[in-house]
Design a protein around this motif. Structure first.
Motif, PDB file in Angstrom:
ATOM      1  N   SER A   5       0.861  -1.183   0.000  1.00 27.28           N
ATOM      2  CA  SER A   5       0.000   0.000   0.000  1.00 27.28           C
ATOM      3  C   SER A   5       0.899   1.235   0.000  1.00 27.28           C
ATOM      4  O   SER A   5       1.874   1.298   0.753  1.00 27.28           O
ATOM      5  N   THR A   7       0.505   5.455   0.180  1.00 29.59           N
ATOM      6  CA  THR A   7      -0.335   6.648   0.291  1.00 29.59           C
ATOM      7  C   THR A   7       0.550   7.874   0.148  1.00 29.59           C
ATOM      8  O   THR A   7       1.683   7.892   0.625  1.00 29.59           O
ATOM      9  N   THR A   8       0.036   8.888  -0.520  1.00 31.52           N
ATOM     10  CA  THR A   8       0.766  10.146  -0.664  1.00 31.52           C
ATOM     11  C   THR A   8      -0.011  11.241   0.063  1.00 31.52           C
ATOM     12  O   THR A   8      -1.249  11.264   0.027  1.00 31.52           O
ATOM     13  N   ASP A  87      -3.517  10.592  -2.370  1.00 31.77           N
ATOM     14  CA  ASP A  87      -3.859   9.413  -3.155  1.00 31.77           C
ATOM     15  C   ASP A  87      -3.463   8.159  -2.395  1.00 31.77           C
ATOM     16  O   ASP A  87      -2.614   8.198  -1.505  1.00 31.77           O
ATOM     17  N   TYR A  89      -2.644   3.992  -3.302  1.00 27.68           N
ATOM     18  CA  TYR A  89      -2.436   2.936  -4.291  1.00 27.68           C
ATOM     19  C   TYR A  89      -2.177   1.643  -3.539  1.00 27.68           C
ATOM     20  O   TYR A  89      -1.675   1.650  -2.420  1.00 27.68           O
ATOM     21  N   GLY A  91      -1.207  -2.786  -4.433  1.00 27.73           N
ATOM     22  CA  GLY A  91      -1.089  -3.852  -5.415  1.00 27.73           C
ATOM     23  C   GLY A  91      -0.107  -4.916  -4.980  1.00 27.73           C
ATOM     24  O   GLY A  91       0.630  -4.751  -4.008  1.00 27.73           O
TER      25      GLY A  91
END
Length: 99
Positions: A5, A7-8, A87, A89, A91
């Protein structure tokens, strides 16, 4: 396969800075993420007023089981960090230097 994971965040508070975020991460958020099943988590200084948090879980199901708690931590973090979540993300890790 590990699941990652990312995060920004962008600083919005006037008094807060990356040192402030670092201390919160070390004291509260890293232990919280580990308790939710993360293998490790890292704070990355990405720009003058931005940072990222990268967290590695053993697999997607571990992260998915903890998603509601992770979302709650992010909400608390926004307020405590003096930052806004830009944001998020996530994956599967497909390769790493450890492979």
């Amino acid at each position: 396969m590990s699941f990652v994971s990312i995060t920004t965040w962008r600083m919005v508070g006037e008094a807060e800075n990356l040192e402030h975020v670092k201390q919160l991460m070390l004291r509260k958020y890293f232990p919280g993420l580990i308790a939710l099943g993360a293998e490790r988590s890292m704070l990355v200084d990405t720009e003058l007023d931005r940072f990222a948090v990268v967290t590695v879980y053993p697999n997607r199901s571990v992260r998915d089981e903890a998603l509601a708690s992770i979302s709650a931590l992010r909400g608390e973090g926004e307020e405590e960090f003096g930052a806004e979540l830009m944001d998020a993300y996530a994956g599967d890790m497909v390769a790493s230097s450890e492979d």
